[in-house]
Design an enzyme around this catalytic site. Structure first.
Site, mmCIF file in Angstrom:
data_model
loop_
_atom_site.group_PDB
_atom_site.id
_atom_site.type_symbol
_atom_site.label_atom_id
_atom_site.label_comp_id
_atom_site.label_asym_id
_atom_site.label_seq_id
_atom_site.Cartn_x
_atom_site.Cartn_y
_atom_site.Cartn_z
ATOM 1 N N LYS A 1 0.819 -1.216 0.000
ATOM 2 C CA LYS A 1 0.000 0.000 0.000
ATOM 3 C C LYS A 1 0.851 1.265 0.000
ATOM 4 C CE LYS A 1 -4.241 -1.997 1.690
ATOM 5 N NZ LYS A 1 -3.830 -3.421 1.785
HETATM 6 C C1 PLP Z 1 -4.455 -4.472 1.119
HETATM 7 C C2 PLP Z 1 -3.639 -5.710 0.968
HETATM 8 C C3 PLP Z 1 -3.972 -6.703 0.019
HETATM 9 C C4 PLP Z 1 -5.213 -6.622 -0.863
HETATM 10 O O1 PLP Z 1 -5.136 -5.594 -1.809
HETATM 11 P P1 PLP Z 1 -6.455 -5.121 -2.599
HETATM 12 O O2 PLP Z 1 -6.024 -3.967 -3.397
HETATM 13 O O3 PLP Z 1 -7.429 -4.765 -1.518
HETATM 14 O O4 PLP Z 1 -6.900 -6.265 -3.391
HETATM 15 C C5 PLP Z 1 -3.139 -7.813 -0.078
HETATM 16 N N1 PLP Z 1 -2.066 -7.954 0.706
HETATM 17 C C6 PLP Z 1 -1.707 -7.033 1.627
HETATM 18 C C7 PLP Z 1 -0.517 -7.276 2.483
HETATM 19 C C8 PLP Z 1 -2.483 -5.876 1.780
HETATM 20 O O5 PLP Z 1 -2.122 -4.959 2.713
#
Ligand code: PLP
Length: 473
Positions: free
Chosen positions: A109
């Protein structure tokens, strides 16, 4: 480039307005009015650095941002990453791991939220005004959002987490950020309570406007945009080492944000053979791609908590394309879904393959890859690898297919799979301990143990949260 709403009831807006708006005023999500075809540019892009490539991709979508300013924003956003490549690709037996976790909070993120934080600050500087971000988190998003805006001018961030219910590491990652503009609220309740408080406060439009409240949630177009870049970057790295024409991606998913970026990259002309969508037991998305039915189940806690989601907030963007960019049809589907908690789309999308990984399979693949390769997958990434292994076999048959020339058969068998690694394993060390009997470490997290923290405890009570916001904004 103008941005339109999936629901078709909003005047088109420019990129900067789309970023500040987040959600469209008609309840839909914003999308570019058209997607650029970059298939003629791939040869010129393939040797660019991550930042240079980000600039080339983003400038096509951020046309109301002066190029020099966009370049500076990109440089600043990725200077906080611990490796110069930003998102390195690591060969592991039989597949390629795209490490997206080299940012400040060790989760993918950061790639979008470092950029979004700088972009918000830039827009506020240009246009004046201030922004008070309110969010609810069960873990990862909160720390990445806080890190994206810490110390930024004219921005404050208020993140609610359920008191004592996030992992100790995740709590420390949030509460050890001591900048004056960061406010951590430990709510005496559950994550659902936190989300409920947030939604209820946001639904009071007058309060929201008076206090310049905004959000950083995953429906913001700038987040999808920043994520498109690494699909191109990873494909180029793997093409360089394997000579493959096409690649496929395995994407562990919850809110359909990450994989939506891959879908857009493919639509822009990146040669993607398959997008392999992987869920944990919260499988609304894999069920949809296998049956055409999108229907809410109950959220169950798993080893990959950042994907413990039932309604995928970005999925509406995909549905819009799936309905042939027909806003009226999309509205019909979404209204039906609001009423019945279920919708059905006939037909199939050949670009996608989808599957689900359970707890035992996730632990087993972490153990296997660790023992065979000495590489530790985090549990989210492991979900993607389980599904890639299972579907990879179906997609790339071991026995040569009977049809096609030799060349075609070889090509079909040799589509490399890139597995997106979305977090460093040390963030989910309990799962790693369970899988291989050894804790995972990272110096950034080890240092947190002794870090000073700041956090305010607050009752699970909307008026208490409102009072807090009134006092601090
Ligand atoms: C948020 C997150 C995801 C999922 O991502 P999306 O964009 O919601 O599909 C997968 N792995 C981790 C570690 C995350 O923080």
């Amino acid at each position: 480039m103008k941005y339109i709403s999936t629901r078709g009831q909003m005047e088109p807006v420019g990129f900067l307005d789309a970023v500040m708006t987040g959600l469209a005023s008609d309840g839909g999500l914003l999308l570019p009015a058209s997607l650029p075809d970059v298939s003629g540019k791939l040869a010129a892009w393939k040797d660019l650095s991550y930042q240079e490539l980000a600039f080339e991709v983003m400038r096509l979508f951020a046309t109301d941002l002066p190029p020099a300013d966009l370049k500076a924003l990109i440089e600043k956003s990725y200077s906080t990453f611990r490796v110069p490549e930003v998102a390195p690709v690591i060969p592991v037996d039989g597949f390629h791991v795209l490490e997206l976790w080299h940012g400040p909070t060790l989760a993918f993120k950061d790639i979008a939220l470092q950029f979004l934080g700088n972009l918000f600050e830039y827009i506020l500087q240009k246009r004046g005004g201030r922004l008070n971000i309110l969010g609810a988190t069960s873990g990862d998003t909160g720390s990445a959002a806080i890190c994206g805006v810490r110390g930024k001018k004219n921005i404050r961030i208020f993140i609610m987490h359920p008191k004592g219910r996030t992992s100790p590491v995740q709590e420390k990652q949030m509460t050890s950020v001591l900048d004056d503009n960061v406010f951590n609220l430990a709510v005496e309740g559950t994550f659902d309570d936190c989300q409920h408080l947030m939604k209820s406060i946001f639904s009071d439009v007058e309060f929201k406007e008076k206090h310049s409240l905004g959000s950083v949630n995953s429906v913001n177009w700038a987040r999808v945009l920043a994520q498109i870049v690494y699909y191109f970057y990873a494909a180029f790295r793997v093409q360089e080492t394997t000579g493959a024409k096409q690649v496929q991606f395995a994407v562990p998913t919850g809110n359909f944000g990450d994989i939506m970026a891959g879908y857009i990259a493919a639509k822009m002309g990146l040669p993607v053979k398959k997008l392999i969508l992987a869920t944990n037991e919260n499988n609304i998305l894999s069920r949809f791609f296998n049956t055409g039915v999108y229907s809410i189940g109950k959220v169950v806690p798993t080893l990959s908590p950042s994907m413990d989601i039932q309604v995928a907030s970005n999925f509406e963007r995909y549905l819009y394309y799936r309905t042939g960019q027909n806003a009226a049809k999309l509205c019909e589907l979404m209204n039906g879904f609001a009423k019945n908690k279920s919708l059905t789309v006939p037909g199939a999308d050949d670009l996608f393959a989808a599957g689900e990984a359970g707890t035992a399979q996730t632990l087993a693949v972490i153990k296997k890859v660790y023992e065979q390769e000495g590489y530790t997958l985090d549990p989210h990434t492991a979900v993607g690898v389980v599904v890639a292994e299972r579907l990879g076999r179906a997609i790339l048959p071991k026995a040569p297919p009977v049809i096609g020339s030799d060349e075609e058969r070889t090509a079909r068998r040799s589509v490399p799979t890139i597995c997106l690694a979305t977090a460093h394993p040390a963030k989910f060390t309990d799962a790693i301990q369970q899988a291989i009997g050894i804790a995972a470490h990272h110096p950034v997290l080890d240092k947190l143990a002794s870090a000073e923290t700041r956090c305010d405890t607050i009752a699970n009570d909307e008026s208490a949260v409102r009072d807090y916001l009134v006092r601090k904004t």
